[in-house]
Scaffold this motif. Structure first.
Motif, short mmCIF file in Angstrom:
data_model
loop_
_atom_site.label_atom_id
_atom_site.label_comp_id
_atom_site.label_asym_id
_atom_site.label_seq_id
_atom_site.Cartn_x
_atom_site.Cartn_y
_atom_site.Cartn_z
N ALA A 330 0.86 -1.18 0.00
CA ALA A 330 0.00 0.00 0.00
C ALA A 330 0.89 1.23 0.00
CB ALA A 330 -0.91 0.00 1.22
N GLN A 331 0.65 2.14 -0.93
CA GLN A 331 1.54 3.29 -1.11
C GLN A 331 1.02 4.55 -0.41
OE1 GLN A 331 3.15 6.21 -4.76
NE2 GLN A 331 1.84 4.45 -5.21
N GLN A 332 1.92 5.22 0.29
CA GLN A 332 1.66 6.57 0.79
C GLN A 332 2.51 7.52 -0.03
OE1 GLN A 332 -0.24 8.31 3.46
NE2 GLN A 332 0.54 9.89 2.08
N VAL A 333 1.88 8.38 -0.81
CA VAL A 333 2.62 9.33 -1.63
C VAL A 333 3.28 10.36 -0.72
CG1 VAL A 333 2.45 11.12 -3.39
CG2 VAL A 333 1.10 9.02 -3.60
N ILE A 334 4.59 10.51 -0.87
CA ILE A 334 5.33 11.54 -0.13
C ILE A 334 5.57 12.74 -1.04
CG2 ILE A 334 7.45 12.10 1.11
CD1 ILE A 334 7.68 9.15 1.86
N VAL A 335 6.26 12.50 -2.13
CA VAL A 335 6.50 13.54 -3.13
C VAL A 335 5.54 13.30 -4.29
CG1 VAL A 335 8.16 14.54 -4.74
CG2 VAL A 335 8.90 13.84 -2.46
N PRO A 336 4.58 14.18 -4.53
CA PRO A 336 3.66 13.98 -5.65
C PRO A 336 4.37 14.17 -6.98
CG PRO A 336 3.26 16.10 -4.60
CD PRO A 336 4.26 15.38 -3.74
N ALA A 337 3.76 13.66 -8.04
CA ALA A 337 4.39 13.72 -9.37
C ALA A 337 4.59 15.15 -9.84
CB ALA A 337 3.54 12.95 -10.37
N ASP A 338 3.74 16.08 -9.39
CA ASP A 338 3.87 17.47 -9.82
C ASP A 338 4.50 18.34 -8.75
OD1 ASP A 338 1.83 17.42 -8.02
OD2 ASP A 338 0.46 18.68 -9.18
N ALA A 339 5.33 17.72 -7.89
CA ALA A 339 5.93 18.45 -6.77
C ALA A 339 6.65 19.71 -7.24
CB ALA A 339 6.90 17.55 -6.02
N GLY A 340 6.46 20.79 -6.54
CA GLY A 340 7.10 22.05 -6.88
C GLY A 340 6.32 23.20 -6.29
N ALA A 341 6.84 24.39 -6.44
CA ALA A 341 6.19 25.56 -5.87
C ALA A 341 4.82 25.80 -6.49
CB ALA A 341 7.07 26.80 -6.07
N THR A 342 4.62 25.33 -7.72
CA THR A 342 3.36 25.58 -8.41
C THR A 342 2.37 24.43 -8.26
OG1 THR A 342 4.28 24.65 -10.46
CG2 THR A 342 4.47 27.02 -10.14
N ALA A 343 2.72 23.37 -7.53
CA ALA A 343 1.82 22.23 -7.38
C ALA A 343 0.53 22.69 -6.71
CB ALA A 343 2.48 21.14 -6.55
N GLY A 344 -0.57 22.32 -7.28
CA GLY A 344 -1.87 22.69 -6.71
C GLY A 344 -2.36 24.06 -7.12
N VAL A 345 -1.52 24.84 -7.83
CA VAL A 345 -1.95 26.16 -8.29
C VAL A 345 -2.71 26.00 -9.60
CG1 VAL A 345 -1.19 28.44 -9.04
CG2 VAL A 345 0.02 27.26 -7.19
N PRO A 346 -3.93 26.50 -9.70
CA PRO A 346 -4.69 26.34 -10.95
C PRO A 346 -3.95 26.96 -12.12
CG PRO A 346 -6.09 27.16 -9.17
CD PRO A 346 -4.69 27.22 -8.68
N ARG A 347 -3.92 26.24 -13.23
CA ARG A 347 -3.26 26.76 -14.42
C ARG A 347 -4.26 27.58 -15.24
NH1 ARG A 347 1.59 24.27 -15.26
NH2 ARG A 347 1.95 22.36 -14.08
N LEU A 348 -3.79 28.68 -15.80
CA LEU A 348 -4.64 29.51 -16.64
C LEU A 348 -4.94 28.79 -17.94
CD1 LEU A 348 -2.97 33.01 -16.17
CD2 LEU A 348 -5.06 32.18 -15.10
N THR A 349 -6.18 28.84 -18.36
CA THR A 349 -6.51 28.24 -19.65
C THR A 349 -6.03 29.16 -20.75
OG1 THR A 349 -8.67 29.30 -19.59
CG2 THR A 349 -8.53 27.06 -18.74
N ARG A 350 -5.63 28.55 -21.85
CA ARG A 350 -5.13 29.35 -22.96
C ARG A 350 -6.28 30.10 -23.62
NH1 ARG A 350 -1.51 26.28 -27.21
NH2 ARG A 350 -3.47 25.15 -27.52
N LEU A 351 -6.08 31.38 -23.89
CA LEU A 351 -7.13 32.18 -24.51
C LEU A 351 -7.35 31.77 -25.94
CD1 LEU A 351 -6.18 35.72 -23.16
CD2 LEU A 351 -7.97 34.19 -22.32
#
Length: 364
Positions: A330-351
């Motif tokens: 059973a896995q407990q994620v420590i470092v997520p795949a998108d780890a970084g300062a921007t992880a979890g920050v919504p990305r702007l959709t392209r206009l």
């Protein structure tokens, strides 16, 4: 002082005291702050001279220029591509900075440090004869370890892994990090004193380290490792300090996210008698997605492990293949795949670039 190997009940694994007869009981005593661990797999390096702190600050990942007497931290030496070459705990006593490194890394680290002296007023000395003892702060064991104090300040390194250090950043998205109770310390033992029990061995110390998700150079680091993969930014890297070798990679991966690999904690199925070993493959279906780096039997959680996985490894349950046996994990994620300062920050959709038809009601 008495050699660790001659302590009553000591069972050796090579030159390391593995246990004193009952690793599970030793773990409980150690976690409660009652037991002392002979630390035979670390080596002490002394960095002396008036430039020692500013010099270490300029060539390593940590901000140590203002480290005060009695303070502890840890540092990494990175190559120009940001890969981890060396790691050490650091303790300042007002006259010398003392580094505690995994023994396999101590001589290479000291050799590299000596090459980097140039005109700096520093000296680097490896103390291979220094006796080290580990314990958890806050219990009776702390009072029983006679720490050396050559410059008036007891030489006790307090592991900074317990919390996020100033300038650090934690990638593990958990409400309660298991390191919050990990008050691990290593003392340089006064050579004229005698250690007293109860004692615990390296098996007990390793199990508690793994349960706290704490990386080590000799376990979780290989020739490709960068600090982000093991969440080591939280205690060994200062993101806002001046230039040092490898800083560009640290900043780039932290700001953009997506380290190539990630550490994970595994809770292993204990119904089988096979316990994996470092190097065993971690699978998702038929695909190999990582490697076991550390494994132990925990006194409460049973068989546990740390593994380095591909960033593309799924977040769900995995399988560890050891000695031809497949062990559910059973896995407990420590470092997520998108780890970084921007992880979890919504990305702007392209206009949209499509032309907009004029509004017939617009008087223009």
């Amino acid at each position: 002082m008495t050699e660790f190997a001659s302590l009553p009940g000591a069972v050796l694994d090579g030159e390391i005291v593995a246990h004193f007869g009952n690793p599970m009981i030793e773990q409980r005593l150690l976690a409660a702050g009652e037991a002392v661990v002979p630390v035979g797999d670390r080596t002490l390096i002394e960095v002396a001279g008036e430039d020692r702190l500013t010099w270490l600050d300029s060539i390593t990942s940590q901000s140590v220029a203002r480290l005060a007497a009695g303070e502890s931290t840890e540092l990494l030496v990175l190559d120009p591509q940001g890969r981890v070459e060396h790691a050490a705990g650091v303790f300042e006593d007002g006259t010398s900075a003392w580094l505690i490194a995994d023994s396999d890394d101590a001589d290479p680290l000291a050799t590299w440090l000596k090459r980097m002296v140039f005109r700096s007023r520093v000296t680097v000395t490896v103390h291979t004869d220094a006796a080290l003892a580990g314990f958890f702060a806050g219990g009776a064991a702390e009072e029983r370890v006679p720490a050396a104090a050559p410059n008036g300040v007891p030489l006790v390194w307090r592991d900074p892994w317990r919390s996020v250090a100033p300038g650090g950043h934690q990638y593990a998205a958990v409400a309660q990090h298991p390191a919050s109770d990990y008050a691990w310390c290593i003392a340089v033992v006064d050579s004229s004193a005698q250690l007293t029990g109860p004692f615990a061995g390296a098996l007990a110390a390793e199990a508690l380290r793994i349960a706290a998700w704490r990386p080590r150079w000799s376990r979780e680091v290989d020739e490709r490792s960068i600090p982000h993969e093991t969440d080591w930014i939280r205690s060994a890297v200062h993101l806002d300090k001046g230039c040092y070798r490898g800083q560009e990679t640290v900043a780039k991966v932290h700001n953009l996210g997506h380290p190539p690999r990630r550490i994970a904690a595994l809770q292993l199925d204990g119904s089988d008698t096979v316990l994996p070993v470092p190097g065993d493959a971690v699978l998702s279906g038929d695909a190999e997605v990582g490697t076991i780096t550390s494994v132990a039997l925990h006194h409460e959680d049973g068989p546990i492990a740390l593994a380095i996985l591909s960033r593309r490894a799924p977040d769900g349950d995995l399988v560890v293949r050891s000695q031809g046996v497949d062990i559910a994990a059973a896995q407990q994620v420590i470092v997520p795949a998108d780890a970084g300062a921007t992880a979890g920050v919504p990305r702007l959709t392209r206009l949209s670039r499509r032309p907009v038809a004029p509004d017939p009601r617009d008087p223009r």
